[in-house]
Design a protein around this motif. Structure first.
Motif, PDB file in Angstrom:
ATOM      1  N   LEU A 146       0.833  -1.206   0.000  1.00 43.53           N
ATOM      2  CA  LEU A 146       0.000   0.000   0.000  1.00 43.53           C
ATOM      3  C   LEU A 146       0.866   1.254   0.000  1.00 43.53           C
ATOM      4  CD1 LEU A 146      -2.820  -0.929   2.551  1.00 43.53           C
ATOM      5  CD2 LEU A 146      -2.982  -0.807   0.072  1.00 43.53           C
ATOM      6  N   LEU A 147       1.891   1.252   0.846  1.00 44.89           N
ATOM      7  CA  LEU A 147       2.769   2.415   0.912  1.00 44.89           C
ATOM      8  C   LEU A 147       3.569   2.573  -0.383  1.00 44.89           C
ATOM      9  CD1 LEU A 147       4.051   2.167   4.594  1.00 44.89           C
ATOM     10  CD2 LEU A 147       2.176   3.530   3.686  1.00 44.89           C
ATOM     11  N   LYS A 148       3.887   1.452  -1.020  1.00 47.58           N
ATOM     12  CA  LYS A 148       4.636   1.512  -2.282  1.00 47.58           C
ATOM     13  C   LYS A 148       3.762   2.083  -3.402  1.00 47.58           C
ATOM     14  CE  LYS A 148       8.819   0.536  -3.663  1.00 47.58           C
ATOM     15  NZ  LYS A 148       9.998   1.088  -2.967  1.00 47.58           N
ATOM     16  N   ILE A 149       2.474   1.747  -3.397  1.00 46.22           N
ATOM     17  CA  ILE A 149       1.560   2.312  -4.396  1.00 46.22           C
ATOM     18  C   ILE A 149       1.478   3.823  -4.222  1.00 46.22           C
ATOM     19  CG2 ILE A 149      -0.857   2.445  -5.129  1.00 46.22           C
ATOM     20  CD1 ILE A 149      -1.099  -0.540  -4.400  1.00 46.22           C
ATOM     21  N   ARG A 150       1.388   4.257  -2.989  1.00 38.99           N
ATOM     22  CA  ARG A 150       1.322   5.687  -2.700  1.00 38.99           C
ATOM     23  C   ARG A 150       2.594   6.393  -3.182  1.00 38.99           C
ATOM     24  NH1 ARG A 150       1.660  11.085  -1.121  1.00 38.99           N
ATOM     25  NH2 ARG A 150      -0.401  11.709  -0.484  1.00 38.99           N
ATOM     26  N   GLU A 151       3.741   5.771  -2.912  1.00 35.03           N
ATOM     27  CA  GLU A 151       5.016   6.353  -3.345  1.00 35.03           C
ATOM     28  C   GLU A 151       5.120   6.404  -4.863  1.00 35.03           C
ATOM     29  OE1 GLU A 151       9.839   5.479  -3.081  1.00 35.03           O
ATOM     30  OE2 GLU A 151       8.448   4.278  -1.879  1.00 35.03           O
ATOM     31  N   ALA A 152       4.691   5.326  -5.534  1.00 33.67           N
ATOM     32  CA  ALA A 152       4.761   5.284  -6.997  1.00 33.67           C
ATOM     33  C   ALA A 152       3.857   6.340  -7.626  1.00 33.67           C
ATOM     34  CB  ALA A 152       4.361   3.893  -7.498  1.00 33.67           C
ATOM     35  N   THR A 153       2.755   6.666  -6.960  1.00 33.00           N
ATOM     36  CA  THR A 153       1.775   7.603  -7.515  1.00 33.00           C
ATOM     37  C   THR A 153       2.160   9.057  -7.266  1.00 33.00           C
ATOM     38  OG1 THR A 153       0.030   5.958  -7.145  1.00 33.00           O
ATOM     39  CG2 THR A 153      -0.673   8.224  -7.561  1.00 33.00           C
ATOM     40  N   TYR A 154       2.601   9.365  -6.053  1.00 36.64           N
ATOM     41  CA  TYR A 154       2.847  10.756  -5.684  1.00 36.64           C
ATOM     42  C   TYR A 154       4.264  11.063  -5.211  1.00 36.64           C
ATOM     43  CZ  TYR A 154      -2.271  10.995  -5.646  1.00 36.64           C
ATOM     44  OH  TYR A 154      -3.586  10.936  -5.995  1.00 36.64           O
ATOM     45  N   GLY A 155       5.098  10.028  -5.074  1.00 43.83           N
ATOM     46  CA  GLY A 155       6.420  10.229  -4.513  1.00 43.83           C
ATOM     47  C   GLY A 155       6.424   9.909  -3.019  1.00 43.83           C
ATOM     48  N   PRO A 156       7.594   9.916  -2.396  1.00 36.70           N
ATOM     49  CA  PRO A 156       7.703   9.471  -1.007  1.00 36.70           C
ATOM     50  C   PRO A 156       7.223  10.485   0.030  1.00 36.70           C
ATOM     51  CG  PRO A 156       9.850  10.135  -1.824  1.00 36.70           C
ATOM     52  CD  PRO A 156       8.906  10.208  -2.998  1.00 36.70           C
ATOM     53  N   LYS A 157       7.045  11.748  -0.348  1.00 37.00           N
ATOM     54  CA  LYS A 157       6.618  12.759   0.616  1.00 37.00           C
ATOM     55  C   LYS A 157       5.110  12.691   0.849  1.00 37.00           C
ATOM     56  CE  LYS A 157      10.607  14.902   1.240  1.00 37.00           C
ATOM     57  NZ  LYS A 157      11.279  14.993   2.544  1.00 37.00           N
ATOM     58  N   TYR A 158       4.718  12.771   2.116  1.00 44.01           N
ATOM     59  CA  TYR A 158       3.290  12.774   2.444  1.00 44.01           C
ATOM     60  C   TYR A 158       3.019  13.861   3.479  1.00 44.01           C
ATOM     61  CZ  TYR A 158      -1.308  11.256   4.028  1.00 44.01           C
ATOM     62  OH  TYR A 158      -2.647  11.210   4.359  1.00 44.01           O
ATOM     63  N   GLU A 159       2.011  14.693   3.218  1.00 44.78           N
ATOM     64  CA  GLU A 159       1.685  15.782   4.119  1.00 44.78           C
ATOM     65  C   GLU A 159       0.237  15.660   4.584  1.00 44.78           C
ATOM     66  OE1 GLU A 159       2.509  19.336   1.957  1.00 44.78           O
ATOM     67  OE2 GLU A 159       4.689  19.124   2.114  1.00 44.78           O
ATOM     68  N   PHE A 160       0.020  15.940   5.861  1.00 44.94           N
ATOM     69  CA  PHE A 160      -1.334  15.910   6.414  1.00 44.94           C
ATOM     70  C   PHE A 160      -1.384  16.834   7.628  1.00 44.94           C
ATOM     71  CE2 PHE A 160       1.123  12.577   8.413  1.00 44.94           C
ATOM     72  CZ  PHE A 160       0.750  12.589   9.749  1.00 44.94           C
ATOM     73  N   GLN A 161      -2.606  17.093   8.115  1.00 48.44           N
ATOM     74  CA  GLN A 161      -2.813  17.954   9.278  1.00 48.44           C
ATOM     75  C   GLN A 161      -2.998  17.087  10.526  1.00 48.44           C
ATOM     76  OE1 GLN A 161      -1.904  21.143   7.595  1.00 48.44           O
ATOM     77  NE2 GLN A 161      -3.120  21.669   9.410  1.00 48.44           N
ATOM     78  N   LYS A 162      -2.367  17.505  11.608  1.00 46.50           N
ATOM     79  CA  LYS A 162      -2.473  16.772  12.880  1.00 46.50           C
ATOM     80  C   LYS A 162      -2.879  17.738  13.978  1.00 46.50           C
ATOM     81  CE  LYS A 162      -1.726  13.755  16.230  1.00 46.50           C
ATOM     82  NZ  LYS A 162      -2.427  14.496  17.294  1.00 46.50           N
ATOM     83  N   GLU A 163      -3.923  17.372  14.702  1.00 49.91           N
ATOM     84  CA  GLU A 163      -4.337  18.179  15.842  1.00 49.91           C
ATOM     85  C   GLU A 163      -3.590  17.729  17.079  1.00 49.91           C
ATOM     86  OE1 GLU A 163      -8.253  18.369  18.532  1.00 49.91           O
ATOM     87  OE2 GLU A 163      -8.596  19.105  16.493  1.00 49.91           O
ATOM     88  N   CYS A 164      -2.922  18.656  17.757  1.00 51.14           N
ATOM     89  CA  CYS A 164      -2.166  18.332  18.964  1.00 51.14           C
ATOM     90  C   CYS A 164      -3.117  17.852  20.052  1.00 51.14           C
ATOM     91  CB  CYS A 164      -1.378  19.550  19.446  1.00 51.14           C
ATOM     92  SG  CYS A 164      -0.509  19.290  21.013  1.00 51.14           S
TER      93      CYS A 164
END
Length: 244
Positions: A94-112
């Motif tokens: 699953l993580l490899k599919i994500r990397e192949a599609t968009y590259g290894p960088k992933y950004e999201f919002q996190k609430e402290c």
């Protein structure tokens, strides 16, 4: 005047002439892929990027109550029947599919969790720790039952058995227990599990989950507002496969 007719195929080719050639990435699996019967034994298991058509079919699978994640793997992973996969290998794919599609960088919002501040998190998937299975791995593991003081043998579930993992109680737990104290009779194992101390049941479930192998989706988060530190997991829902 002769007007040259342009075929539909030629027009499509012209429009798509600058599209990068489809690249397939070799999948590095925690199991090394050595437990699977590959469709072509001379080729590795590979992953390709998602396409718009994949997105449509995956969305349609939700309406049909099919597992969208498994549909994605079936379409984007080549040379393997996904039903054979150990669950920890599924996460790696699953993580490899994500990397192949968009590259290894992933950004999201996190609430402290401490102050409630919404902070952006930028993460490189290549920084995740991969724990491979040992050379003597067979798909089975020995578990010490702390209360009963007995040894049990469990086996790691495959994707084909995923439906049993949603309710891993005495109703299904016996399916993944090979033996207890040398006894492999399923009716005996099922009866023992129903009477087993909770601490021993949790020891079985933890080992069956196979969390000591594969990619660890946890990462360290430090709130930029209050400095609070916490361990969080990558949000691996369907949104994970859409560029943030």
């Amino acid at each position: 005047m002769n007007i040259e007719k342009i075929s539909k195929e030629d027009e499509i080719s012209r429009i798509l002439e600058n599209m990068p050639a489809e690249m397939e990435m070799v999948a590095d699996l925690p199991s090394g892929g050595r437990f699977y019967k590959l469709k072509d034994p001379n080729k590795p298991i590979t992953v390709r990027a998602m396409k718009f058509e994949d997105e449509r079919i995956i969305a349609d699978s939700i309406r049909k109550k099919a597992d969208p994640i498994n549909v994605m793997i079936e379409r984007c992973v080549h040379n393997i029947d996904i039903n054979q996969l150990f669950m920890f290998d599924k996460l790696a794919l699953l993580l490899k599919i994500r990397e192949a599609t968009y590259g290894p960088k992933y950004e999201f919002q996190k609430e402290c969790g401490a102050c409630g501040f919404e902070a952006p998190v930028s993460f490189d998937l290549n920084d995740l720790i991969l724990t491979e299975v040992p050379d003597n791995f067979t798909g089975e593991e020995e578990v010490a039952l702390p209360v009963l003081k007995k040894k049990a043998i469990i086996r790691h579930p495959k994707v084909s058995e995923e439906k049993y993992l949603t309710e891993l109680t005495s109703r299904n737990l016996w399916r993944f227990v090979v033996s207890i104290d040398g006894v492999s009779k399923k009716d005996v194992i099922s009866a023992v599990i129903k009477k087993m101390p909770l601490q021993d049941v949790h020891a079985l479930i933890q080992e069956i989950g196979g969390k000591k192998y594969g990619l660890d989706p946890k990462l360290n988060f430090v709130c930029p507002e209050c400095g609070e530190e916490e361990i969080i997991e990558l949000p691996l829902g369907t949104d994970f496969f859409y560029k943030s």
